[in-house]
Design an enzyme around this catalytic site. Structure first.
Site, PDB file in Angstrom:
ATOM      1  N   ASP A 426     -12.878 -29.328  -1.652  1.00  0.00           N
ATOM      2  CA  ASP A 426     -14.183 -29.312  -2.313  1.00  0.00           C
ATOM      3  C   ASP A 426     -14.588 -27.845  -2.481  1.00  0.00           C
ATOM      4  O   ASP A 426     -14.010 -26.956  -1.853  1.00  0.00           O
ATOM      5  CB  ASP A 426     -15.189 -30.077  -1.447  1.00  0.00           C
ATOM      6  CG  ASP A 426     -16.596 -30.049  -2.015  1.00  0.00           C
ATOM      7  OD1 ASP A 426     -16.718 -30.186  -3.240  1.00  0.00           O
ATOM      8  OD2 ASP A 426     -17.548 -29.880  -1.246  1.00  0.00           O
ATOM      9  N   ASP A 863     -17.140 -31.145   2.844  1.00  0.00           N
ATOM     10  CA  ASP A 863     -18.267 -31.094   3.778  1.00  0.00           C
ATOM     11  C   ASP A 863     -19.318 -32.160   3.518  1.00  0.00           C
ATOM     12  O   ASP A 863     -20.221 -32.347   4.324  1.00  0.00           O
ATOM     13  CB  ASP A 863     -18.946 -29.724   3.702  1.00  0.00           C
ATOM     14  CG  ASP A 863     -19.694 -29.534   2.390  1.00  0.00           C
ATOM     15  OD1 ASP A 863     -20.854 -29.111   2.427  1.00  0.00           O
ATOM     16  OD2 ASP A 863     -19.124 -29.830   1.330  1.00  0.00           O
ATOM     17  N   ASP A 867     -17.185 -36.361  -0.330  1.00  0.00           N
ATOM     18  CA  ASP A 867     -15.787 -36.027  -0.047  1.00  0.00           C
ATOM     19  C   ASP A 867     -15.113 -37.051   0.864  1.00  0.00           C
ATOM     20  O   ASP A 867     -13.925 -36.917   1.164  1.00  0.00           O
ATOM     21  CB  ASP A 867     -15.701 -34.643   0.617  1.00  0.00           C
ATOM     22  CG  ASP A 867     -16.311 -33.556  -0.246  1.00  0.00           C
ATOM     23  OD1 ASP A 867     -16.039 -33.552  -1.460  1.00  0.00           O
ATOM     24  OD2 ASP A 867     -17.067 -32.728   0.286  1.00  0.00           O
TER      25      ASP A 867
END
Length: 1197
Positions: A426, A863, A867
């Site tokens: 990410d 985070d 995700d």
């Protein structure tokens, strides 16, 4: 109890009820149909219809087991391992007469092994359950009736409940906002847990419910919501609300998603629409999978192979036994008279030789079972748990600022950390720390700002040269980096020519004044004045917009007040040298979107002039400049390119004066377009803005740094040198993602970009027509065509580095079954891949595609809650725990606080864990084959009669006590090279990616070594002890003496082989290796001293027979040496003449060449390639003038 309303004005021209009102269009006509059947009775929990609903409760579970399923599911997990299942079967058979040993000696080790593993699994799942308990027992205020709100746990919420959420609380479920503390019923929401972004999103209730402001108002509140069924789409919501006999359309603007947080709003009231696993954020996650490492799966295949060998040995032995048994009675003559074939039972009955052979086959399966290491799996579990403890306690992965150590949440996958081929990351909150800093600007063709970006600093460190910015040297000491903290968040600008009002003295001070005025006015930020301190803070819809307003304030242009029609700011008057207040009338805000790539405001200044102030991307702004507005164009473009190369995000600033007639004509068109409810509303707005945003006069450019987390470029560089591919999957727009790509050296100047997007004219034309089938068909063909064109580029130029950049719309088509393999081929051929505007589901699908399509090990790192699917789909999921929100961490396998810790996690711990586990498993098979070979040869020596060479407890304890502890010590403590060398020579990591230490050749090599050792031990022992006299009284060695001697040699050889294989000795390894041998002698003494009913053939065998005989000690010494010589010779030749990569590094350390730069660089050079990413490759590409070389090669001759 009533609550006071918070009065603060907002820019209602953007977010008014009128402009935000929804109509019943085609989407809402689906209500009540398939997929749109949900009916919610708000605040009517007592009515029959509401009571009859069976929607999910709000309890969320992320654990693998429940108290009811733990025992059966955990047992299934254990016995799906074929070795454990085999030992269960043999344990059951040990209670029959077929067993060559006692049942207790067979069952007890299995119980220990299975029990230990289940306890470990239970402890790990209990940790997850505690986190679930914390979330499910959070409190929220819920309307219980009569206008009274009471605190209730999240888990007890039901669909239709009305809740009150106060500032800085998380939303407990998906809520429909009814009203807020603001007059216009707006609220600010932080969606970090959903998309990783810290910038606030604005939500607004329906106008019909916006007047409900007190708790007591809900006494008679009733409403019915009909909407879509639970789904995973975070950005869509279709529904209607029936309230006071009127129907209103609902949109995503009214939906507050679970796990997002209420910010800058005192409170909101909301109705619960989706709960628990029906909420959109949970719908985007999948059930926690049972992950198994590749090494463990290969271990299973080795076990299958050993089973084949076991069955083959048992079959051949049984055939031989059947033939020999049939010949035992040759008329009146008995060949094996000592077996009493004339009076034997079925096991040795010559008349029933086939049945005897079958029984022998079953007996042999039990006896040869010691080829299979029963303690292997539990030893692996123990080693992995201890490895995770080392990871958790590594001080180099401890983030002191947030007090966050690394935390391995599962121990199943430690060795996979050393085999990562592709990292899928990410961006926001993972690579960046969610903060923008105003660092440079270009005004009137002059570059200002002496700040140094992380990319520039990294490049300078790599080359070892001083960094010169604007004619000044910049210090590159790490101490300065550590100590430098921003006094003002978002502002890192340093230039004495501009700060403290010195811009007065610059040649183009009038342009500078207009530049900073534009920054103070052209935005949608909201000021918040602290009455106690008088300090102004800002809430902006994007972090870069906040950085602009803060920069203007710090440079003397302080925006401090906004009304619905005015913008006020303070500035330093060049003439009077005093701060004066300016108030501009705000007429229109032309909003930013990804298609326009710009934002404008139209204001009237204090002199009555009409001004259009505009900021936007260089790709659209330079084309809109007037002929007389291009004075600084060339120098500004040059500066913008420099900023982009330094990894900065740039915007161009320009303005123009409008006349009254022109503005009046525009305003009519714009107002009409904005109030339109037709399908082409956005197109009408774009047409109106297109006509006014032209003939601009260039002022300059801004450069902000999307602040990377500390050490990200260095980490990515090391991972790239290790041969790991890095993909970025982000929900951000393409421009942002590309800028970050440059900032962290995933992209570089000169790297050829393959961009796949659906912004072509034919796609836009198809979208205007509105036929979904046509749009889908044209889009799919366009994506396919672009992918094939990209592959052609790759094929045409194999030496150049390529970057693939694809947006979310295109990605949806690229993941179709008939295209995805081609897309994967293209992506794998590129040095870096960036997927923009990716939804959580797309992230998971891309991860699955890479994992299954390449067959290599993947790691996902993120985070936010968006995700979770990606983390669970990857072979290893790493959650970033350094930011707010625990959703990603709770679904991850390993949690770290900063992206930079990934370097040590993989290159050090990953390499060590992979090497340790691989070597340990190979050693396990070695020692068991040594042992199993002696058992088989002895049984063959005894005419395949099922007679074991060893006592029952010798058999059972070999794996559990005498040889397992050294293997565990190897798996926990061994190091082929130190952590410093792991980081200094990143290519060492490729041993794991290529699986060089656990490939079939190495496994069979260890097996062959075991076979050779077993044959040497057996034949040397039997030939040395038989038929010579064993003791001085002339007695020969019996079965118990020969068995104990062979067993002694096996224990010695197995432990000394470990000593030869270890690269890094510790005290514990010495204790375990030599302690295992000593333990065998102590066991012989203790077990032999027990009564004969317990010790059987081992009764006093050591004290009375073995110890007094010199031949026992001599045979042990020479047999052990002879068995170890083949391995020692092979290893010496390999290390000297054919060293592996880690062997080369060991030679560097051994010969003291660590300080010889020429030799070290020769070894390191293998890991650096100009076609990879990272600033090292970027620097080498520049040093070698690759760009110029490519141009020369492409030039016509």
């Amino acid at each position: 109890m009533g609550t006071g309303r918070k009065r603060r004005l907002h820019f209602s021209k953007i977010y008014s009820f009128k402009c935000g009102r929804n109509r019943f269009d085609d989407d809402h006509s689906q209500i009540g149909g398939p997929g749109f059947s949900r009916v919610v009775y708000c605040n009517e929990t007592g009515v029959a219809e509401a009571a009859s609903q069976s929607y999910a409760d709000n309890y969320v579970r992320s654990t693998k087991y429940t108290p009811m399923t733990f025992l059966p599911k955990s047992l299934f997990e254990q016995f799906r391992r074929v070795a454990n299942f085999y030992f269960l079967v043999t344990g059951i058979l040990s209670f029959t007469k077929l067993a060559p040993y006692s049942a207790v000696s067979a069952i007890l080790p299995l119980i220990v092994v299975i029990g230990a593993t289940m306890v470990k699994e239970g402890i790990e799942d209990w940790q997850r359950q505690k986190q679930d308990y914390e979330v499910n027992n959070r409190k929220v205020k819920v309307h219980r009736g009569g206008g009274v709100f009471e605190s209730r746990e999240w888990k007890n919420l039901r669909v239709g409940d009305v809740v009150k959420v106060v500032k800085d609380e998380f939303f407990p479920a998906d809520l429909l906002i009814l009203s807020s503390s603001y007059e216009d019923a707006v609220c600010y929401v932080e969606t970090m847990n959903l998309d990783g972004e810290t910038n606030l999103k604005l939500k607004q209730s329906l106008e019909a419910t916006s007047t409900i402001h007190d708790d007591s108002d809900f006494n008679h509140f009733k409403a019915t919501v009909k909407c879509e069924d639970p789904n995973a789409s975070l950005y869509t919501f279709v529904g209607t609300m029936e309230y006071q006999e009127q129907q209103y359309a609902l949109s995503p603007q009214q939906l507050l998603l679970r796990d997002s947080k209420l910010r800058n709003t005192d409170y909101i009231y909301g109705a619960v629409i989706f709960t628990g696993h029906d909420t959109k954020v949970i719908q985007n996650s999948t059930e926690a999978p049972s992950k198994r490492s590749g090494i463990e799966r290969r271990t299973d295949r080795i076990i299958y192979f050993l089973f084949f060998i076991l069955f083959l040995m048992a079959f051949l032995g049984s055939v031989y036994f059947g033939v020999v048994t049939k010949r035992d009675l040759d008329g009146d003559r008995q060949r094996r008279w000592y077996l009493g074939p004339d009076r034997s039972d079925i096991f040795f009955d010559p008349k029933r030789a086939p049945a005897a052979a079958v029984y022998h086959f079953l007996t042999a399966l039990l006896l040869y079972g010691y080829l299979i290491p029963i303690s292997l799996y539990v030893s692996i579990e123990i080693v992995k748990v201890l490895q995770t403890i080392f990871i958790n306690n590594d001080i180099h992965m401890y983030y002191e600022e947030a007090d966050k150590p690394a935390h391995a949440r599962t121990s199943n996958l430690t060795e996979e950390l050393g085999q990562i081929d592709t990292i899928l990351s990410d961006k926001t909150g993972t690579l960046t720390c969610n903060s923008m800093e105003f660092i440079k600007c270009s005004v009137a063709g002059t570059a200002y700002g002496r700040g140094v970006t992380e990319v520039e600093r990294a490049m300078a460190k790599r080359t070892g040269s001083p960094l010169i910015v604007n004619g000044r040297d910049q210090l590159l000491d790490d101490h300065n980096d550590e100590d430098s903290t921003l006094s003002v968040k978002g502002y890192n600008f340093e230039d004495e020519r501009v700060t403290n009002g010195y811009w007065f003295h610059e040649p183009h001070s009038d342009v500078i004044q207009k530049f900073f005025r534009l920054l103070a006015i052209c935005h949608t930020a909201i000021p918040d004045l602290d009455e106690e301190t008088g300090k102004v803070t800002y809430e902006a819809e994007s972090p870069d917009e906040a950085a602009f307003v803060i920069a203007a304030r710090e440079l003397g242009f302080e925006f401090y007040k906004r009304t619905q029609t005015t913008v006020s700011f303070m500035e330093l008057d060049p003439v009077s040298k005093k701060r004066v207040e300016r108030t501009y009338e705000l007429l229109n805000v032309l909003e930013f979107n990804s298609a326009r790539k710009r934002m404008s405001v139209i204001v009237r200044d204090e002199d009555g002039k009409l001004l259009l102030l505009c900021k936007g991307a260089d790709s659209v702004m330079f084309d809109r400049l007037a002929k007389n507005g291009r004075e600084f164009e060339e120098s500004t473009k040059e500066h913008v390119n420099e900023y982009a190369d330094a990894g900065l995000r740039t915007l161009i600033l320009a303005y123009r004066e409008l006349n009254e007639e022109e503005y009046k004509e525009f305003n009519e068109k714009f107002t009409e377009a904005k109030n339109s409810v037709s399908a082409d509303r956005d197109e009408l707005i774009d047409q109106a803005t297109e006509e006014i945003e032209k003939d601009l006069i260039l002022l300059g450019a801004t450069a902000v740094e999307d602040k990377l987390q500390k050490g990200v470029p260095e980490c990515i560089d090391k991972l790239a040198q290790a041969g790991i591919k890095i993909w970025v999957l982000t929900g951000d727009k393409m421009e942002t993602a590309i800028n970050i790509g440059f900032a962290c050296s995933l992209l570089r100047q000169g790297m050829k970009q393959i961009i796949i997007t659906l912004e072509s004219p034919e796609i836009i034309a198809a979208e205007k027509d509105g036929d979904k089938n046509v749009i889908s068909k044209v889009s799919k063909e366009s994506v396919k065509k672009q992918i094939l064109a990209g592959k052609a580029q790759l094929t045409a130029s194999t030496s150049d580095p390529f970057a693939l950049i694809i947006d979310g719309k295109s990605l949806a088509y690229a993941l179709h079954d008939d295209i995805k393999s081609t897309f994967l081929e293209l992506a794998v051929g590129c040095a870096s891949v960036i997927c923009c505007r990716s939804s959580p589901k797309q992230k998971a699908l891309v991860t699955r595609l890479v994992k299954e399509g390449t067959g290599k090990t993947t790691l996902a790192i993120g985070d936010g809650a968006n995700d979770v699917g990606m983390l669970q789909e990857a072979d290893i999921g790493v959650g970033i725990s350094g930011v707010e929100g625990m959703q990603a961490v709770m679904s991850s396998d390993i949690a770290i606080a900063q992206f930079r810790f990934l370097e040590r996690l993989l290159l050090v711990h990953g390499h060590w864990c992979y090497r340790r586990i691989s070597s340990m498993i190979c050693y396990f098979f070695y020692k068991n084959i040594v042992f199993g070979t002696t058992v088989f040869l002895y049984e063959a020596y005894a005419s395949f009669s099922g007679q074991p060479a060893y006592n029952d407890w010798y058999l059972s304890l070999y794996n559990v006590f005498f040889t397992s502890l050294p293997a565990i010590a190897l798996g926990v403590f061994d190091q082929d090279v130190s952590a410093r060398f792991c980081l200094k020579f990143p290519l060492l990591y490729q041993e794991g990616v290529q699986n060089t230490l656990f490939r079939w050749r190495r496994i069979f090599g260890w097996m062959l070594n075991g076979l050779v050792s077993g044959v040497i031990i057996f034949f040397l022992c039997t030939r040395a002890l038989d038929p010579e006299s064993y003791r001085k009284n002339g007695k020969t060695a019996g079965m118990e003496v020969v068995g104990a001697t062979i067993y002694t040699c096996v224990v010695w050889v197995a432990n000394c082989q470990m000593a030869l294989a270890v690269s890094y000795f510790t005290l514990i390894q010495h204790v375990f290796i030599w302690g295992g041998i000593i333990l065998w002698y102590l066991f012989l003494l203790a077990y032999g001293a027990m009564p004969t009913s317990i010790s059987t053939t081992a009764y006093n065998v050591f004290v009375e027979t073995l110890a007094p005989a010199p031949s026992y000690w001599v045979v042990t010494l020479f047999v052990v040496i002879a068995a170890l010589v083949p391995y020692f010779c092979y290893k010496a030749v390999q290390m000297r003449f054919f060293p592996a990569y880690h062997g080369m590094i060991q030679w560097i350390r051994y010969e003291g060449n660590t300080d010889d730069p020429e030799y070290v660089n020769m070894v390191r050079q293998r890991s650096i390639r100009t076609t990879t990413v990272g600033y090292t490759a970027r620097s080498i590409a520049r040093d070698n003038n690759l760009y110029h070389l490519n141009l020369e090669l492409q030039a016509p001759k």
